[in-house]
Design an enzyme around this catalytic site. Structure first.
Site, PDB file in Angstrom:
ATOM      1  N   ASP A   1      24.247  35.476  13.543  1.00 60.96           N
ATOM      2  CA  ASP A   1      22.776  35.061  13.867  1.00 60.96           C
ATOM      3  C   ASP A   1      22.498  35.548  15.229  1.00 60.96           C
ATOM      4  O   ASP A   1      23.374  34.906  16.016  1.00 60.96           O
ATOM      5  CB  ASP A   1      22.968  33.651  13.420  1.00 60.96           C
ATOM      6  CG  ASP A   1      23.078  33.395  12.125  1.00 60.96           C
ATOM      7  OD1 ASP A   1      21.979  33.549  11.296  1.00 60.96           O
ATOM      8  OD2 ASP A   1      24.021  32.622  11.943  1.00 60.96           O
TER       9      ASP A   1
ATOM     10  N   LYS B   1      60.052  38.681  38.022  1.00 64.04           N
ATOM     11  CA  LYS B   1      58.673  39.017  38.712  1.00 64.04           C
ATOM     12  C   LYS B   1      57.941  39.468  37.869  1.00 64.04           C
ATOM     13  O   LYS B   1      58.314  40.656  37.237  1.00 64.04           O
ATOM     14  CB  LYS B   1      58.942  40.062  39.850  1.00 64.04           C
ATOM     15  CG  LYS B   1      57.859  40.266  40.618  1.00 64.04           C
ATOM     16  CD  LYS B   1      58.059  41.291  41.938  1.00 64.04           C
ATOM     17  CE  LYS B   1      56.942  41.567  42.859  1.00 64.04           C
ATOM     18  NZ  LYS B   1      55.898  42.194  42.190  1.00 64.04           N
TER      19      LYS B   1
ATOM     20  N   ASP C   1      54.436  41.657  36.278  1.00 58.89           N
ATOM     21  CA  ASP C   1      53.404  42.567  36.827  1.00 58.89           C
ATOM     22  C   ASP C   1      52.269  42.199  36.171  1.00 58.89           C
ATOM     23  O   ASP C   1      51.819  42.929  35.134  1.00 58.89           O
ATOM     24  CB  ASP C   1      53.885  43.967  36.221  1.00 58.89           C
ATOM     25  CG  ASP C   1      53.442  45.135  36.793  1.00 58.89           C
ATOM     26  OD1 ASP C   1      52.553  44.855  38.108  1.00 58.89           O
ATOM     27  OD2 ASP C   1      53.367  46.248  36.612  1.00 58.89           O
TER      28      ASP C   1
ATOM     29  N   GLU D   1      60.000  44.522  36.842  1.00 58.97           N
ATOM     30  CA  GLU D   1      59.436  44.576  38.175  1.00 58.97           C
ATOM     31  C   GLU D   1      60.665  44.280  39.203  1.00 58.97           C
ATOM     32  O   GLU D   1      60.717  44.833  40.230  1.00 58.97           O
ATOM     33  CB  GLU D   1      58.392  43.872  38.215  1.00 58.97           C
ATOM     34  CG  GLU D   1      57.025  44.506  38.032  1.00 58.97           C
ATOM     35  CD  GLU D   1      56.629  45.760  38.925  1.00 58.97           C
ATOM     36  OE1 GLU D   1      56.326  45.449  39.926  1.00 58.97           O
ATOM     37  OE2 GLU D   1      56.908  46.990  38.450  1.00 58.97           O
TER      38      GLU D   1
ATOM     39  N   ASP E   1      33.928  45.653  51.693  1.00 54.00           N
ATOM     40  CA  ASP E   1      34.652  46.023  52.860  1.00 54.00           C
ATOM     41  C   ASP E   1      35.559  45.466  53.197  1.00 54.00           C
ATOM     42  O   ASP E   1      35.324  44.120  53.674  1.00 54.00           O
ATOM     43  CB  ASP E   1      33.651  46.485  54.060  1.00 54.00           C
ATOM     44  CG  ASP E   1      34.514  47.190  55.106  1.00 54.00           C
ATOM     45  OD1 ASP E   1      35.553  47.592  55.147  1.00 54.00           O
ATOM     46  OD2 ASP E   1      33.790  47.402  56.299  1.00 54.00           O
TER      47      ASP E   1
ATOM     48  N   SER F   1      34.641  54.055  47.867  1.00 51.35           N
ATOM     49  CA  SER F   1      33.754  54.323  49.285  1.00 51.35           C
ATOM     50  C   SER F   1      34.362  55.711  49.611  1.00 51.35           C
ATOM     51  O   SER F   1      33.906  56.199  50.583  1.00 51.35           O
ATOM     52  CB  SER F   1      34.022  53.294  50.095  1.00 51.35           C
ATOM     53  OG  SER F   1      35.250  53.074  50.396  1.00 51.35           O
TER      54      SER F   1
ATOM     55  N   LYS G   1      38.963  52.346  51.930  1.00 53.67           N
ATOM     56  CA  LYS G   1      39.699  51.120  51.364  1.00 53.67           C
ATOM     57  C   LYS G   1      38.700  50.159  50.786  1.00 53.67           C
ATOM     58  O   LYS G   1      38.915  49.440  49.739  1.00 53.67           O
ATOM     59  CB  LYS G   1      40.064  50.142  52.524  1.00 53.67           C
ATOM     60  CG  LYS G   1      41.270  50.890  53.339  1.00 53.67           C
ATOM     61  CD  LYS G   1      41.894  49.780  54.416  1.00 53.67           C
ATOM     62  CE  LYS G   1      43.027  50.627  55.225  1.00 53.67           C
ATOM     63  NZ  LYS G   1      43.580  49.814  56.326  1.00 53.67           N
ATOM     64  N   GLY G   2      37.528  50.645  50.703  1.00 55.60           N
ATOM     65  CA  GLY G   2      36.371  49.658  49.974  1.00 55.60           C
ATOM     66  C   GLY G   2      35.684  50.420  48.744  1.00 55.60           C
ATOM     67  O   GLY G   2      36.212  51.219  48.084  1.00 55.60           O
TER      68      GLY G   2
ATOM     69  N   HIS H   1      31.940  50.598  46.626  1.00 52.48           N
ATOM     70  CA  HIS H   1      30.345  50.303  46.585  1.00 52.48           C
ATOM     71  C   HIS H   1      29.863  50.189  45.353  1.00 52.48           C
ATOM     72  O   HIS H   1      30.062  50.625  44.261  1.00 52.48           O
ATOM     73  CB  HIS H   1      29.685  51.734  47.230  1.00 52.48           C
ATOM     74  CG  HIS H   1      30.095  52.109  48.496  1.00 52.48           C
ATOM     75  ND1 HIS H   1      29.414  53.425  49.048  1.00 52.48           N
ATOM     76  CD2 HIS H   1      30.315  51.483  49.691  1.00 52.48           C
ATOM     77  CE1 HIS H   1      30.162  53.411  50.473  1.00 52.48           C
ATOM     78  NE2 HIS H   1      30.319  52.189  50.437  1.00 52.48           N
TER      79      HIS H   1
END
Length: 816
Positions: free
Chosen positions: A47, A239, A241, A378, A652, A685, A688-689, A691
Site C-alpha cells: 500500500d 578486536k 573490524d 584483526e 574539511d 576533494s 582529506k575531505g 565534497h
C-alpha cells in the site's frame, strides 16, 4: 482533518473495538511524508500512502513497486487513511477488514513535481520519493475506466534516473520493515518476548553516580602497542573490524551513535529490534557494529557492502562495555564490574540475536593474540580490569594488530633467471613528498599473480627513477601501483621484514548502466597536444612528468569538460614543477589559448575584475603547456553568472579525524539534504575531505544563495554539534569536521570534478556513486594513474547531475 468526512469510508469499514488500527482522531501534519506498507490480507500486496491535505491518499499495489522503469505495476486507489496510520505496524485480526499482518516496508518524505491537484485530476501524477528503499522520480498514470467498474485503477512506475535499477528486485532484496527490522512472516503470530533478566542495581557499585543519561559520551580509544601486556589485571578481547557505536536505550527505544557522534539509528535498521527486551529502562552500551563471515570473523568490507545495500539484517552489535544504567552513570566504576553488569544485562540474549556480548579472557593475552593471528582476525584489545572509563585515547586500553599491514608503492621489481619471470617487488613509501625505499617483497605470489604483475610492471620502466638504497638488480618502474602486504616488523633503517604480498591496492568503481558521455575531444584535438619539457618532474624527483599531466587531462576530458565548460575557472599553474612556484591564475594571461574567454564582472565585494572561462576542448588541452595542474570552478555558468546552479558543502576534517569518520559524516549530510528534498552528489576533494554537491535551480542571487547554504550547513551542524562545526579556524574544528559553505559565495570556487590536486601522488577530486564512497579505503587511490582506467570502465556518476536540480529552501532572512 481528524473529523474530516474524507475519513468516513475508512472508519465505516473498521471495528475499532477489535482492530489495533488508529481511529484517526489527531492532526499530525508534518509535511510531505509517505509510507509503503506491506500487507498480507487476502493476498500479499503493498500500500502506497502519500500525505496530502491532512490525510494519507492510498493506492494498493498488488505486485509492489519496482525500480525497473520498464515495469508498470497496477495501483488500485483505495480510501483515504488518517495521518497516524503512517506508523502503524501490527496484525489486523482475522475476520476484520483487511485482516492480516502489516509492516512499514518503507517510509520517508515525498515531493510533487507539478501541482498536486491538477496532476491528480489529469491522471498524470509525478512525484519524488526520498525513503530508505525507494528514491527518485515516480509516476502514477490513471487508466481509462471500464464500463461498470467502480475502482479507480492507476499504473505505478519508476522514472529513468539515478535511483532506477533494472537488475535489483527491491522487494526480494529488502523484505524487512524499516521500523522494526522484522519480516512480515514474523508478525503472523505475535512474537513471544525473550525471557527478561532482572538486572542488578547499579547503585551498589563503587563509583556509580546518579544522574540523567547524557546525549553522548566520547568513546575511550585504545593505544597501539607492539605486543599484548603480560601479567594479571588485564581483560583481553577480540578486536573487531567494524563501526564503533554506542547504543542509547531509553524507554524501549534505541539510538545508535557513531564514534564521531552521528545518529545512525535509521541506517542500522534491524538492530533496533535486538534491544527491545533488555531488562532496563535506560542504558548506554558501548560496542562495535560488524558483519561476520561464515567463520564468525568480522570483515569491514562486508559491513560496507551490507550498509550500501541496506541489508541491515546482516548486522551484529557486539557489546563490550556498559556506561550508564537506569539512572546511574557507570564511567567511574571499574571495568571489571561494568563488564560483569553488562553480562547480566545481556543474560537473556540468544545466540541468534543481533546483539551479542563481546567476551574476554583474564589470563595472559599472548595466547589469545596467537589465536587471533592464526584465525586471521584483526588483533586483540587489552584493558586494565581496574580502570575507569576515560574518553579519548588512553594507555589503560591497548590494541595489538595480529599482523603488521600496509600499502606500499611498487618502485621496481627483480626477475628470476631460472623461472624467467618476476621474483620480488621493490617497495617504497612517501615521506615528506618523496619516495623512500623500504625493501623487497618476495613471497605471497601464486602462479596466476606472477605473470599478471610482470605484465603490469614492464610498461612502467620508461622514465622511471631509481631510489636511493635500491639494489642494483632491481628494475625501476614508475611509482603508480601499490601493493597490500603483511610483514613481521621493520628493521632499524625502516626496511620491512618478512613482507608477504596480499594483492594490488586498487580502487574499484561501480559500472553504470547509463549511456556514456558524448565524446567531446576529437582525435584531431588529441593529436594537437604539445608540451615543452615533457619529462620535467612535477612535485619531486619521483613525481609524474609534465607529459603525464597532459595525458591524464586528455584521458578524462570527455568526463570533465561538461562540468567546467562555460564556468569561470581559477587555474593552479606550476610552471617549474616545484610546489613553491605554483600560483593561482584567475585572470587573463599572456599567450593563453585563443578559445579561452576573458570577461569582466564584479567580486563579492563589488569590485570590477576580469575572469576567465574554458569554452572548448582545444583550450582545455592547450593548458597543459602552461603548467596547469588544478582546475577550480564557480558554482554558476558565465552566461547566467548571477544565478548559481551548484551548491558545494566541503567537509574539511580537523586534527584527529580519520578518513572513515569523514565518510560517516558525508553519509549523514546526505540524509539531511535529502530530508530537505534535495538530491546530493558526492566526490572526494582530492585531499582529506569530501565534497557533497547539490544541483539547484537557478532561482537565487548570490547573496541569498550563500545565506541559504549557510542556513543548511548550520542546520546540519546542529544535528551533531560534537561532530560538525561551521566556524572557521583550526582550533574550532579540532576533532570535528568543518562544513565549509563559503565556496557558495560570488567569485569563490571549488575544486572541479576530476581535477588533479598538487600533491606528490597527484590525487584527483573524483565524483563517486554513494555506494562506492564507503568502499574507498583512501582518497589517494584515485589519482592521475588509476582514474582514467576506472572511468573508462565505470563512466561518469555525475552524467545526469543537472537533471536533479531542485530549489534550495529560502534563506532565513528572506522568509516571511
Amino acid at each position: 482533518m481528524a473529523n474530516s468526512p474524507r475519513l468516513q469510508p475508512y472508519r465505516a469499514k473498521r471495528n475499532f473495538a477489535k482492530t489495533p488500527e488508529p481511529l484517526g482522531l489527531t492532526d499530525q501534519h508534518e509535511g510531505n511524508r509517505f509510507v509503503v506498507h506491506k500487507h498480507h490480507a487476502t493476498a500479499d500486496h503493498y500500500d502506497l500512502r502519500l500525505e496530502i491535505d491532512g490525510v494519507l491518499k492510498s493506492w494498493a499495489v498488488p505486485r509492489g513497486p519496482s525500480l525497473n522503469p520498464a515495469d508498470k505495476r497496477l495501483a488500485v486507489q483505495t480510501e483515504d487513511h488518517p495521518l497516524d496510520y503512517i506508523d502503524f505496524e501490527g496484525v489486523i485480526p482475522e475476520g476484520e477488514y483487511g485482516g492480516g499482518p502489516m509492516i512499514v516496508w518503507d517510509t520517508g518524505i515525498w515531493a510533487p513535481m507539478d501541482d498536486i491537484e491538477t496532476s491528480l485530476e489529469k491522471g498524470a501524477f509525478k512525484f519524488r520519493l526520498v525513503g530508505e528503499k525507494l528514491k527518485g522520480g515516480w509516476m502514477l498514470a490513471r487508466l481509462k475506466a471500464k464500463e461498470n467498474e467502480d475502482k479507480v485503477n492507476w499504473l505505478l512506475f519508476k522514472e529513468h534516473d539515478q535511483a532506477a535499477d533494472a537488475k535489483i528486485d527491491i522487494l526480494t532484496k529488502r523484505p524487512e520493515s524499516v521500523k522494526s527490522g522484522r519480516r512480515i512472516e514474523e508478525l503472523v503470530e505475535k512474537p513471544k518476548p525473550a525471557k527478561r533478566v532482572i538486572a542488578p542495581k547499579p547503585a551498589k557499585l563503587a563509583g556509580a553516580v546518579q544522574g540523567l543519561m547524557p546525549a553522548r559520551l566520547e568513546p575511550q580509544l585504545a593505544t597501539t602497542v607492539p605486543g599484548p601486556p603480560s601479567g594479571d589485571g588485564w581483560l583481553h578481547e577480540i578486536k573487531f573490524d567494524g563501526y564503533r557505536t554506542a547504543a542509547h536505550v531509553a524507554d524501549g527505544a534505541v539510538t545508535f551513535i557513531t564514534r564521531s557522534g552521528l545518529d545512525w539509528s535509521r541506517r542500522y535498521g534491524r538492530l533496533k529490534a535486538a534491544f527491545e527486551n533488555l531488562a532496563c529502562a535506560s542504558a548506554i552500551i558501548d560496542g562495535e557494529v560488524v558483519v561476520t563471515d561464515d567463520k564468525g570473523i568480522s570483515r569491514f568490507s562486508a559491513l560496507q557492502d551490507a550498509l550500501a545495500a541496506g541489508e541491515t539484517h546482516k548486522l551484529t552489535f557486539y557489546a563490550f562495555d556498559l556506561l550508564y544504567l537506569d539512572g546511574w552513570d557507570l564511567t567511574d566504576v571499574v571495568l571489571e564490574k561494568r563488564k560483569e553488569l553488562l553480562g547480566q544485562l545481556l543474560g537473556g540474549v540468544t545466540t541468534k540475536s543481533a546483539l551479542q556480548l563481546s567476551d574476554h579472557v583474564t589470563s595472559d593475552g599472548a595466547a589469545l593474540y596467537e589465536q587471533a593471528s592464526e584465525l586471521g582476525l584483526e588483533g586483540i584489545v587489552s584493558k586494565q580490569a581496574s580502570s575507569t572509563y576515560l574518553p579519548g585515547r588512553s594507555k589503560s586500553w591497548t590494541k595489538v594488530k595480529a599482523r603488521a599491514v600496509g600499502d606500499f608503492v611498487i618502485a621496481g621489481y627483480t626477475v628470476s633467471e631460472a623461472a624467467e619471470g618476476l621474483a620480488a617487488l621493490a617497495l617504497a613509501e612517501w615521506v615528506d613528498g618523496e619516495l623512500e625505499y623500504r625493501g623487497k617483497c618476495g613471497s605471497g605470489f601464486d602462479a596466476e599473480t606472477l605473470p599478471m604483475l610482470l605484465a603490469r610492471l614492464q610498461p612502467l620502466q620508461a622514465d622511471a627513477v631509481r631510489l636511493e638504497g635500491m639494489p642494483r638488480e632491481v628494475i625501476a618502474v614508475r611509482p603508480v601501483l601499490r601493493a597490500h602486504v603483511h610483514y613481521a616488523n621493520r628493521t632499524a633503517d625502516n626496511a620491512l621484514r618478512h613482507a608477504v604480498f596480499k594483492g594490488l591496492r586498487e580502487a574499484e568503481l561501480s559500472a553504470r548502466t547509463a549511456a556514456p558521455r558524448k565524446r567531446l575531444i576529437s582525435d584531431a584535438d588529441l593529436a594537437g597536444i604539445f608540451v615543452t619539457n615533457p619529462t620535467r618532474r612535477i612535485f619531486g624527483k619521483t613525481g609524474p612528468t609534465k607529459l603525464d599531466i597532459a595525458v591524464y587531462y586528455a584521458a578524462v576530458g570527455d568526463f570533465m569538460l561538461p562540468h567546467i565548460i562555460g564556468r569561470p575557472v581559477s587555474l593552479v599553474r606550476c610552471p617549474t614543477g616545484k610546489s613553491a612556484d605554483c600560483f593561482f591564475q584567475r585572470h587573463a594571461f599572456t599567450g593563453m589559448p585563443a578559445t579561452m574567454v576573458s570577461f569582466e564582472t564584479q567580486t563579492s565585494d563589488g569590485e570590477a575584475r576580469n575572469y576567465i572561462a574554458v569554452e572548448d576542448a582545444k583550450a582545455y588541452l592547450a593548458l597543459a603547456q602552461f603548467g596547469v595542474v588544478e582546475f577550480h570552478t564557480w558554482g554558476a555558468h558565465r552566461q547566467s553568472l548571477d544565478k548559481p546552479d551548484r551548491a558545494v558543502f566541503d567537509l574539511d576534517p580537523g586534527e584527529g579525524i580519520d578518513w572513515r569518520e569523514v565518510v560517516e559524516a558525508a553519509v549523514h549530510v546526505r540524509g539531511e539534504l535529502e530530508s530537505l528534498g534535495l538530491v546530493p552528489f558526492v566526490k572526494t576533494s582530492g585531499g582529506k575531505g569530501i565534497h557533497v554537491v547539490v544541483p539547484v535551480k537557478k532561482k537565487l542571487g548570490w547573496r541569498q544563495f550563500h545565506q541559504a547554504c549557510s542556513d543548511i550547513a548550520t542546520r546540519i551542524a546542529a544535528t551533531a554539534p560534537e561532530t560538525f562545526t561551521t566556524t572557521m579556524g583550526a582550533e574550532n574544528r579540532r576533532k570535528r569536521i568543518f562544513i565549509d559553505f563559503h565556496r557558495n559565495a560570488r567569485s569563490h570556487t571549488a575544486a572541479a570534478p576530476y581535477t588533479l590536486r598538487g600533491r606528490p601522488h597527484m590525487p584527483a577530486s573524483t565524483p563517486l556513486e554513494w555506494n562506492d564512497l564507503e568502499s574507498i579505503d583512501a582518497a589517494e587511490d584515485l589519482n592521475y594513474s588509476s582514474l582514467p582506467g576506472l572511468l573508462a570502465a565505470s563512466g561518469d556518476p555525475w552524467v545526469d547531475i543537472d537533471d536533479f536540480a531542485r530549489e534550495l529552501p529560502a534563506p532565513a532572512k528572506a522568509k516571511k
